[in-house]
Design a protein around this motif. Structure first.
Motif, PDB file in Angstrom:
ATOM      1  N   ALA A  59      44.290  46.509  41.915  1.00  0.00           N
ATOM      2  CA  ALA A  59      44.809  47.145  40.704  1.00  0.00           C
ATOM      3  C   ALA A  59      45.959  48.114  40.964  1.00  0.00           C
ATOM      4  CB  ALA A  59      43.683  47.880  39.980  1.00  0.00           C
ATOM      5  N   PHE A  60      45.820  49.013  41.926  1.00  0.00           N
ATOM      6  CA  PHE A  60      46.792  50.092  42.024  1.00  0.00           C
ATOM      7  C   PHE A  60      47.969  49.792  42.932  1.00  0.00           C
ATOM      8  CE2 PHE A  60      43.326  52.482  40.156  1.00  0.00           C
ATOM      9  CZ  PHE A  60      44.015  53.186  39.192  1.00  0.00           C
ATOM     10  N   VAL A  61      47.826  48.954  43.919  1.00  0.00           N
ATOM     11  CA  VAL A  61      48.969  48.627  44.766  1.00  0.00           C
ATOM     12  C   VAL A  61      50.050  47.899  43.967  1.00  0.00           C
ATOM     13  CG1 VAL A  61      49.725  47.263  46.753  1.00  0.00           C
ATOM     14  CG2 VAL A  61      47.749  48.742  46.958  1.00  0.00           C
ATOM     15  N   PRO A  62      49.719  46.895  43.137  1.00  0.00           N
ATOM     16  CA  PRO A  62      50.793  46.283  42.339  1.00  0.00           C
ATOM     17  C   PRO A  62      51.431  47.251  41.346  1.00  0.00           C
ATOM     18  CG  PRO A  62      48.882  44.854  42.354  1.00  0.00           C
ATOM     19  CD  PRO A  62      48.471  46.139  42.991  1.00  0.00           C
ATOM     20  N   LEU A  63      50.636  48.125  40.767  1.00  0.00           N
ATOM     21  CA  LEU A  63      51.189  49.051  39.788  1.00  0.00           C
ATOM     22  C   LEU A  63      52.169  50.042  40.400  1.00  0.00           C
ATOM     23  CD1 LEU A  63      48.253  49.961  37.426  1.00  0.00           C
ATOM     24  CD2 LEU A  63      50.318  48.739  36.899  1.00  0.00           C
ATOM     25  N   GLY A  82      48.618  47.343  29.882  1.00  0.00           N
ATOM     26  CA  GLY A  82      48.209  45.938  29.915  1.00  0.00           C
ATOM     27  C   GLY A  82      47.743  45.497  31.287  1.00  0.00           C
ATOM     28  N   MET A  83      48.466  45.925  32.313  1.00  0.00           N
ATOM     29  CA  MET A  83      48.054  45.570  33.673  1.00  0.00           C
ATOM     30  C   MET A  83      46.746  46.240  34.056  1.00  0.00           C
ATOM     31  SD  MET A  83      51.483  45.332  35.994  1.00  0.00           S
ATOM     32  CE  MET A  83      50.585  44.873  37.447  1.00  0.00           C
ATOM     33  N   LEU A  84      46.558  47.501  33.653  1.00  0.00           N
ATOM     34  CA  LEU A  84      45.316  48.202  33.985  1.00  0.00           C
ATOM     35  C   LEU A  84      44.112  47.559  33.319  1.00  0.00           C
ATOM     36  CD1 LEU A  84      46.268  51.974  33.987  1.00  0.00           C
ATOM     37  CD2 LEU A  84      45.573  50.582  35.911  1.00  0.00           C
ATOM     38  N   ILE A  85      44.272  47.133  32.078  1.00  0.00           N
ATOM     39  CA  ILE A  85      43.157  46.503  31.363  1.00  0.00           C
ATOM     40  C   ILE A  85      42.722  45.222  32.053  1.00  0.00           C
ATOM     41  CG2 ILE A  85      42.583  45.308  29.203  1.00  0.00           C
ATOM     42  CD1 ILE A  85      44.191  47.453  27.744  1.00  0.00           C
ATOM     43  N   VAL A  86      43.659  44.516  32.657  1.00  0.00           N
ATOM     44  CA  VAL A  86      43.328  43.257  33.325  1.00  0.00           C
ATOM     45  C   VAL A  86      42.918  43.476  34.784  1.00  0.00           C
ATOM     46  CG1 VAL A  86      44.278  41.036  34.079  1.00  0.00           C
ATOM     47  CG2 VAL A  86      44.799  41.911  31.806  1.00  0.00           C
ATOM     48  N   LEU A  87      43.695  44.252  35.535  1.00  0.00           N
ATOM     49  CA  LEU A  87      43.517  44.326  36.980  1.00  0.00           C
ATOM     50  C   LEU A  87      42.378  45.237  37.436  1.00  0.00           C
ATOM     51  CD1 LEU A  87      47.205  44.389  38.241  1.00  0.00           C
ATOM     52  CD2 LEU A  87      45.607  42.479  38.234  1.00  0.00           C
ATOM     53  N   VAL A  88      42.122  46.329  36.735  1.00  0.00           N
ATOM     54  CA  VAL A  88      41.070  47.250  37.181  1.00  0.00           C
ATOM     55  C   VAL A  88      39.681  46.605  37.114  1.00  0.00           C
ATOM     56  CG1 VAL A  88      39.902  49.427  36.664  1.00  0.00           C
ATOM     57  CG2 VAL A  88      42.362  49.362  36.831  1.00  0.00           C
ATOM     58  N   PRO A  89      39.296  45.959  36.006  1.00  0.00           N
ATOM     59  CA  PRO A  89      37.976  45.308  36.030  1.00  0.00           C
ATOM     60  C   PRO A  89      37.870  44.189  37.055  1.00  0.00           C
ATOM     61  CG  PRO A  89      38.723  45.544  33.780  1.00  0.00           C
ATOM     62  CD  PRO A  89      39.868  45.918  34.658  1.00  0.00           C
TER      63      PRO A  89
END
Length: 140
Positions: A59-63, A82-89
């Protein structure tokens, strides 16, 4: 010195985020796996560490490596959300499951060895992504 201060502040704030996410999601995932396998004490801590690492790497490396997010304005916030909603879970649940199941398959010494390598490697990827964005693209 400004780059170092920005790097340290981002590392500190992001570490708090994925520690809290890892504790919550990894704890729940570890409890579920521990109840199913009837080994809660063995599974809980590796599931939390796995969720921490999954959140860090997926989640956090791409962001934090995307150069346009610093000066992107409102559209960057929409993109990040949008990325957090998808990548964190995805990252936290996958990491929690992998960490919990690895505790059932591996010896404790091998687990410690893998986590001792994986945590600095994850932070190294995060630092490289932040430095790439801040130094090379002059976004900060």
């Amino acid at each position: 010195m400004d780059t170092l201060a920005q790097l340290l502040s981002e590392l500190f704030s992001v570490s708090i985020w994925f520690l809290s996410i890892g504790l919550i999601v990894g704890g729940i995932t570890g409890l579920i796996i521990g109840i199913i396998k009837q080994r809660i004490k063995i599974v809980l801590f590796p599931a939390i560490l796995g969720s921490f690492l999954g959140t860090l790497t997926i989640a956090f490396v791409p962001l934090f490596s995307i150069p346009g997010l610093v000066n992107g304005g409102a559209y960057a916030g929409v993109f990040v959300l949008g990325m957090l909603i998808v990548l964190v879970p995805i990252g936290s649940i996958t990491g929690g499951i992998v960490g919990g199941l690895s505790s059932l398959q591996m010896s404790p010494t091998r687990q410690r060895r893998i986590f001792r390598i994986a945590i600095p490697l994850g932070y190294l990827f995060l630092i490289m992504g932040i430095l790439l964005r801040v130094v090379v693209f002059k976004a900060g």
